[in-house]
Write an enzyme that holds these catalytic residues in place. Structure first.
Site, PDB file in Angstrom:
ATOM      1  CG  ASN A  86      73.880 -59.428  47.453  1.00 43.64           C
ATOM      2  OD1 ASN A  86      73.821 -61.158  48.375  1.00 43.64           O
ATOM      3  ND2 ASN A  86      73.930 -58.597  47.844  1.00 43.64           N
ATOM      4  CG  HIS A 128      78.929 -55.784  47.908  1.00 39.51           C
ATOM      5  ND1 HIS A 128      78.450 -57.193  47.763  1.00 39.51           N
ATOM      6  CD2 HIS A 128      78.735 -56.214  49.099  1.00 39.51           C
ATOM      7  CE1 HIS A 128      77.469 -57.874  48.312  1.00 39.51           C
ATOM      8  NE2 HIS A 128      77.558 -57.190  48.950  1.00 39.51           N
ATOM      9  CB  SER A 131      73.643 -55.749  49.664  1.00 34.18           C
ATOM     10  OG  SER A 131      74.171 -55.313  50.699  1.00 34.18           O
ATOM     11  CD  GLU A 170      79.370 -59.916  44.245  1.00 32.59           C
ATOM     12  OE1 GLU A 170      79.288 -60.864  43.438  1.00 32.59           O
ATOM     13  OE2 GLU A 170      78.792 -58.820  44.272  1.00 32.59           O
TER      14      GLU A 170
HETATM   15  N1  CAA Z   1      82.366 -61.266  63.380  1.00 31.57           N
HETATM   16  C1  CAA Z   1      83.531 -61.618  63.342  1.00 31.57           C
HETATM   17  N2  CAA Z   1      84.462 -62.582  63.126  1.00 31.57           N
HETATM   18  C2  CAA Z   1      83.695 -63.722  62.921  1.00 31.57           C
HETATM   19  C3  CAA Z   1      82.573 -63.589  63.703  1.00 31.57           C
HETATM   20  C4  CAA Z   1      81.608 -62.145  63.946  1.00 31.57           C
HETATM   21  N3  CAA Z   1      80.650 -62.429  63.875  1.00 31.57           N
HETATM   22  N4  CAA Z   1      81.486 -65.216  63.408  1.00 31.57           N
HETATM   23  C5  CAA Z   1      82.886 -65.813  63.262  1.00 31.57           C
HETATM   24  N5  CAA Z   1      83.856 -65.264  62.837  1.00 31.57           N
HETATM   25  C6  CAA Z   1      85.443 -65.667  62.829  1.00 31.57           C
HETATM   26  C7  CAA Z   1      85.792 -66.307  63.778  1.00 31.57           C
HETATM   27  O1  CAA Z   1      86.618 -65.445  65.223  1.00 31.57           O
HETATM   28  C8  CAA Z   1      86.844 -67.512  63.392  1.00 31.57           C
HETATM   29  O2  CAA Z   1      87.796 -66.749  62.370  1.00 31.57           O
HETATM   30  P1  CAA Z   1      89.411 -67.466  62.926  1.00 31.57           P
HETATM   31  O3  CAA Z   1      89.151 -68.835  61.733  1.00 31.57           O
HETATM   32  O4  CAA Z   1      90.298 -66.556  61.796  1.00 31.57           O
HETATM   33  O5  CAA Z   1      89.515 -67.936  64.028  1.00 31.57           O
HETATM   34  C9  CAA Z   1      86.068 -67.722  61.796  1.00 31.57           C
HETATM   35  O6  CAA Z   1      84.509 -66.767  62.035  1.00 31.57           O
HETATM   36  C10 CAA Z   1      85.479 -69.206  62.137  1.00 31.57           C
HETATM   37  O7  CAA Z   1      83.865 -68.517  62.985  1.00 31.57           O
HETATM   38  P2  CAA Z   1      83.963 -69.816  64.581  1.00 31.57           P
HETATM   39  O8  CAA Z   1      84.475 -71.100  64.074  1.00 31.57           O
HETATM   40  O9  CAA Z   1      83.340 -69.353  65.927  1.00 31.57           O
HETATM   41  O10 CAA Z   1      82.525 -70.407  63.926  1.00 31.57           O
HETATM   42  P3  CAA Z   1      81.329 -70.950  62.814  1.00 31.57           P
HETATM   43  O11 CAA Z   1      82.950 -71.563  62.728  1.00 31.57           O
HETATM   44  O12 CAA Z   1      80.307 -71.405  62.600  1.00 31.57           O
HETATM   45  O13 CAA Z   1      81.773 -70.144  61.488  1.00 31.57           O
HETATM   46  C11 CAA Z   1      80.814 -68.126  60.447  1.00 31.57           C
HETATM   47  C12 CAA Z   1      81.236 -68.491  61.129  1.00 31.57           C
HETATM   48  C13 CAA Z   1      82.198 -67.232  60.087  1.00 31.57           C
HETATM   49  C14 CAA Z   1      80.090 -67.036  60.679  1.00 31.57           C
HETATM   50  C15 CAA Z   1      80.199 -69.453  59.479  1.00 31.57           C
HETATM   51  O14 CAA Z   1      78.511 -69.544  60.113  1.00 31.57           O
HETATM   52  C16 CAA Z   1      79.247 -68.975  57.815  1.00 31.57           C
HETATM   53  O15 CAA Z   1      81.329 -68.616  56.436  1.00 31.57           O
HETATM   54  N6  CAA Z   1      78.118 -68.835  57.711  1.00 31.57           N
HETATM   55  C17 CAA Z   1      78.006 -68.122  56.041  1.00 31.57           C
HETATM   56  C18 CAA Z   1      78.520 -66.636  55.879  1.00 31.57           C
HETATM   57  C19 CAA Z   1      78.042 -66.501  54.874  1.00 31.57           C
HETATM   58  O16 CAA Z   1      77.581 -66.698  54.103  1.00 31.57           O
HETATM   59  N7  CAA Z   1      78.136 -64.791  54.439  1.00 31.57           N
HETATM   60  C20 CAA Z   1      77.762 -64.020  53.636  1.00 31.57           C
HETATM   61  C21 CAA Z   1      76.129 -63.274  53.452  1.00 31.57           C
HETATM   62  S1  CAA Z   1      76.112 -62.215  52.486  1.00 31.57           S
HETATM   63  C22 CAA Z   1      76.445 -61.260  52.188  1.00 31.57           C
HETATM   64  O17 CAA Z   1      77.360 -60.854  53.168  1.00 31.57           O
HETATM   65  C23 CAA Z   1      76.147 -60.527  51.537  1.00 31.57           C
HETATM   66  C24 CAA Z   1      75.234 -59.110  51.143  1.00 31.57           C
HETATM   67  O18 CAA Z   1      75.262 -58.542  50.568  1.00 31.57           O
HETATM   68  C25 CAA Z   1      73.825 -59.744  52.504  1.00 31.57           C
HETATM   69  P1  NAD Z   2      73.124 -51.941  59.696  1.00 32.40           P
HETATM   70  O1  NAD Z   2      71.885 -51.916  60.023  1.00 32.40           O
HETATM   71  O2  NAD Z   2      74.144 -52.737  61.062  1.00 32.40           O
HETATM   72  O3  NAD Z   2      74.363 -50.835  60.107  1.00 32.40           O
HETATM   73  C1  NAD Z   2      73.872 -49.688  59.488  1.00 32.40           C
HETATM   74  C2  NAD Z   2      74.454 -48.449  60.298  1.00 32.40           C
HETATM   75  O4  NAD Z   2      75.124 -47.029  59.093  1.00 32.40           O
HETATM   76  C3  NAD Z   2      73.834 -48.155  61.316  1.00 32.40           C
HETATM   77  O5  NAD Z   2      75.344 -48.149  62.728  1.00 32.40           O
HETATM   78  C4  NAD Z   2      73.064 -46.684  61.560  1.00 32.40           C
HETATM   79  O6  NAD Z   2      72.979 -45.999  61.887  1.00 32.40           O
HETATM   80  C5  NAD Z   2      74.636 -46.056  60.040  1.00 32.40           C
HETATM   81  N1  NAD Z   2      73.537 -45.067  59.756  1.00 32.40           N
HETATM   82  C6  NAD Z   2      72.884 -44.623  58.725  1.00 32.40           C
HETATM   83  N2  NAD Z   2      72.492 -43.794  58.341  1.00 32.40           N
HETATM   84  C7  NAD Z   2      73.761 -43.029  58.060  1.00 32.40           C
HETATM   85  C8  NAD Z   2      74.465 -42.134  58.066  1.00 32.40           C
HETATM   86  N3  NAD Z   2      73.577 -40.720  57.007  1.00 32.40           N
HETATM   87  N4  NAD Z   2      75.680 -41.104  58.511  1.00 32.40           N
HETATM   88  C9  NAD Z   2      76.596 -42.216  59.058  1.00 32.40           C
HETATM   89  N5  NAD Z   2      76.248 -43.543  59.447  1.00 32.40           N
HETATM   90  C10 NAD Z   2      75.336 -43.793  59.343  1.00 32.40           C
HETATM   91  O7  NAD Z   2      73.772 -52.021  58.261  1.00 32.40           O
HETATM   92  P2  NAD Z   2      74.763 -53.267  58.235  1.00 32.40           P
HETATM   93  O8  NAD Z   2      74.231 -55.209  58.035  1.00 32.40           O
HETATM   94  O9  NAD Z   2      76.158 -52.918  58.451  1.00 32.40           O
HETATM   95  O10 NAD Z   2      74.561 -52.892  56.311  1.00 32.40           O
HETATM   96  C11 NAD Z   2      75.059 -51.585  55.007  1.00 32.40           C
HETATM   97  C12 NAD Z   2      75.128 -51.401  53.871  1.00 32.40           C
HETATM   98  O11 NAD Z   2      76.124 -52.083  53.744  1.00 32.40           O
HETATM   99  C13 NAD Z   2      74.168 -51.519  53.116  1.00 32.40           C
HETATM  100  O12 NAD Z   2      74.816 -51.389  52.109  1.00 32.40           O
HETATM  101  C14 NAD Z   2      74.177 -52.551  53.257  1.00 32.40           C
HETATM  102  O13 NAD Z   2      73.526 -53.775  51.890  1.00 32.40           O
HETATM  103  C15 NAD Z   2      75.520 -53.542  52.587  1.00 32.40           C
HETATM  104  N6  NAD Z   2      76.188 -54.897  52.830  1.00 32.40           N
HETATM  105  C16 NAD Z   2      75.272 -55.437  53.732  1.00 32.40           C
HETATM  106  C17 NAD Z   2      75.708 -57.645  54.140  1.00 32.40           C
HETATM  107  C18 NAD Z   2      75.417 -57.932  55.169  1.00 32.40           C
HETATM  108  O14 NAD Z   2      75.113 -58.929  55.466  1.00 32.40           O
HETATM  109  N7  NAD Z   2      74.396 -57.159  56.053  1.00 32.40           N
HETATM  110  C19 NAD Z   2      76.391 -57.721  53.529  1.00 32.40           C
HETATM  111  C20 NAD Z   2      77.467 -56.752  52.519  1.00 32.40           C
HETATM  112  C21 NAD Z   2      76.917 -55.735  52.242  1.00 32.40           C
END
Ligand code: CAA
Ligand code: NAD
Length: 309
Positions: free
Chosen positions: A215, A165, A144, A177
């Site tokens: 992020n 990413h 991330s 990304e």
């Molecule tokens: N896994 C896989 N697919 C999923 C899912 C899940 N857990 N949840 C929902 N979906 C899919 C559904 O199958 C559906 O797909 P289609 O449009 O192809 O049919 C679509 O997403 C919409 O789902 P729903 O209609 O059931 O639900 P919703 O309209 O409430 O949407 C959501 C769910 C897509 C998660 C929406 O709430 C959303 O966009 N939330 C924000 C997500 C977001 O911001 N993500 C970024 C997080 S930050 C990150 O990832 C970066 C990082 O490094 C931390």
């Molecule tokens: P998670 O905790 O759901 O899953 C991590 C998995 O990695 C676990 O199943 C764990 O058992 C496995 N693992 C740990 N060490 C391992 C190893 N040495 N060999 C094999 N498997 C191992 O975490 P996540 O949310 O899927 O995040 C995974 C990565 O993706 C992180 O680097 C996170 O920053 C990044 N990421 C997360 C998100 C998010 O929304 N959660 C979005 C984008 C990127």
């Protein structure tokens, strides 16, 4: 200005080195992100090896992928249940599982790492795999926010190392990304850019700085949301409602932080703070530290800022 050998080569002989056409994908880590990446790659015809530390975790991941596929099929094959079932079986057949990363990478085009957000653990993994993967294999991290240069330093294939990413849920979010280090070759970038387009994603290029673009944009909002609660400006529920109804966000910040995982979030935030000690926006947050310390890691553990059934 100094140029690396790879940067110089880019200018003269980019066509001399063959692009890797990605067919076989190894995904390490089968958590939220790894399972989503595996499902997306398998659904687009790639052969996928999904790796984790034990079979129970892998079984749970496959069960999750199957559940998601059923959801997809219900919509996309509403009038053709047999074709839908055939699609599910085909995608599942494209995915194999393993707890032995070292053997799996011996014949793979790309390794996409999606394990815990920890530099040392990621470096250790790539350092081990580097000795066994073929020379053509591209290494990519789904981190991330950890600089790719730092992760890549544990391997000897600096020209074949990049950040890839994805966003959660991977099957749905269209963005990826792509992060190049100063050593990443143009051929590697072309290969992963093509790969991400075949997965149905839109790639954007980012500088190799902690947090990349996405992020760095979203974390200040999440941190300020927690500080508003700490200062008593509003409740978690009300702040989520403000962002959903006032700004049209699909989820409020607390719902989204639970969805991402508060442990992952803390690792990203700690990394950003360490890299930018002068930017107070990334200062540590008491509420987040407390939530993680209490084991409330979000949806994946049944409780974060909210409780889940
Ligand atoms: N896994 C896989 N697919 C999923 C899912 C899940 N857990 N949840 C929902 N979906 C899919 C559904 O199958 C559906 O797909 P289609 O449009 O192809 O049919 C679509 O997403 C919409 O789902 P729903 O209609 O059931 O639900 P919703 O309209 O409430 O949407 C959501 C769910 C897509 C998660 C929406 O709430 C959303 O966009 N939330 C924000 C997500 C977001 O911001 N993500 C970024 C997080 S930050 C990150 O990832 C970066 C990082 O490094 C931390
Ligand atoms: P998670 O905790 O759901 O899953 C991590 C998995 O990695 C676990 O199943 C764990 O058992 C496995 N693992 C740990 N060490 C391992 C190893 N040495 N060999 C094999 N498997 C191992 O975490 P996540 O949310 O899927 O995040 C995974 C990565 O993706 C992180 O680097 C996170 O920053 C990044 N990421 C997360 C998100 C998010 O929304 N959660 C979005 C984008 C990127």
């Amino acid at each position: 200005m100094a140029f690396s050998i790879h940067q110089i080569c880019r200018g003269f002989s980019s066509s001399a080195v063959r692009n890797v056409v990605i067919k076989h994908v190894t995904v390490i880590g089968s958590g939220q992100m790894g399972a989503g990446i595996a499902q997306t790659a398998a659904s687009t015809g790639h052969s996928v090896a999904l790796v984790d530390i034990n079979d129970d975790i892998l079984k749970k991941a496959i069960k999750g992928i199957e559940g998601n596929l059923k959801r997809v099929v219900k919509k996309k094959f509403a009038d053709q249940p047999e074709a839908g079932e055939e699609f599910i079986q085909k995608v599942l057949q494209n995915v194999s599982t393993s707890t032995d990363a070292e053997s799996v990478v011996q014949d793979t085009d790309i390794v996409v790492e999606a394990i815990v957000e920890n530099l040392k653990i990621k470096q250790d993994l790539f350092g081990r795999l580097d000795k066994l993967a073929p020379a053509r294999t591209i290494f990519a991290s789904n981190t991330s926010g950890i600089p790719i240069t730092d992760i890549a330093s544990s391997s000897s294939r600096l020209d074949r190392f990049a950040g890839l990413h994805f966003f959660h849920p991977v099957t749905t979010m269209k963005l990826v990304e792509i992060i190049a280090t100063s050593e990443t070759s143009q051929e590697t970038l072309d290969s992963i850019r093509n790969f991400s387009k075949i997965l149905g994603k839109t790639p954007v290029s980012c500088k190799d700085e902690p947090g990349f673009i996405a992020n760095r944009l979203i974390l200040p909002l999440w941190l300020e949301s927690m500080r508003l609660v700490e200062r008593g400006h509003g409740s978690i529920e009300d702040i989520d409602t403000v962002m959903k109804l006032g700004f049209g966000h699909p989820m409020g910040p607390f719902e989204l932080m639970d969805y991402v995982g508060t442990d992952t979030l803390k690792s990203i935030m700690d990394g950003l703070h360490a890299a930018n000690p002068d930017l107070s926006v990334f200062n540590p947050c008491e509420l987040l530290n407390k939530t993680v310390a209490e084991g409330k890691l979000g949806r994946k553990t049944g409780e974060g800022f909210y409780k889940y059934k």
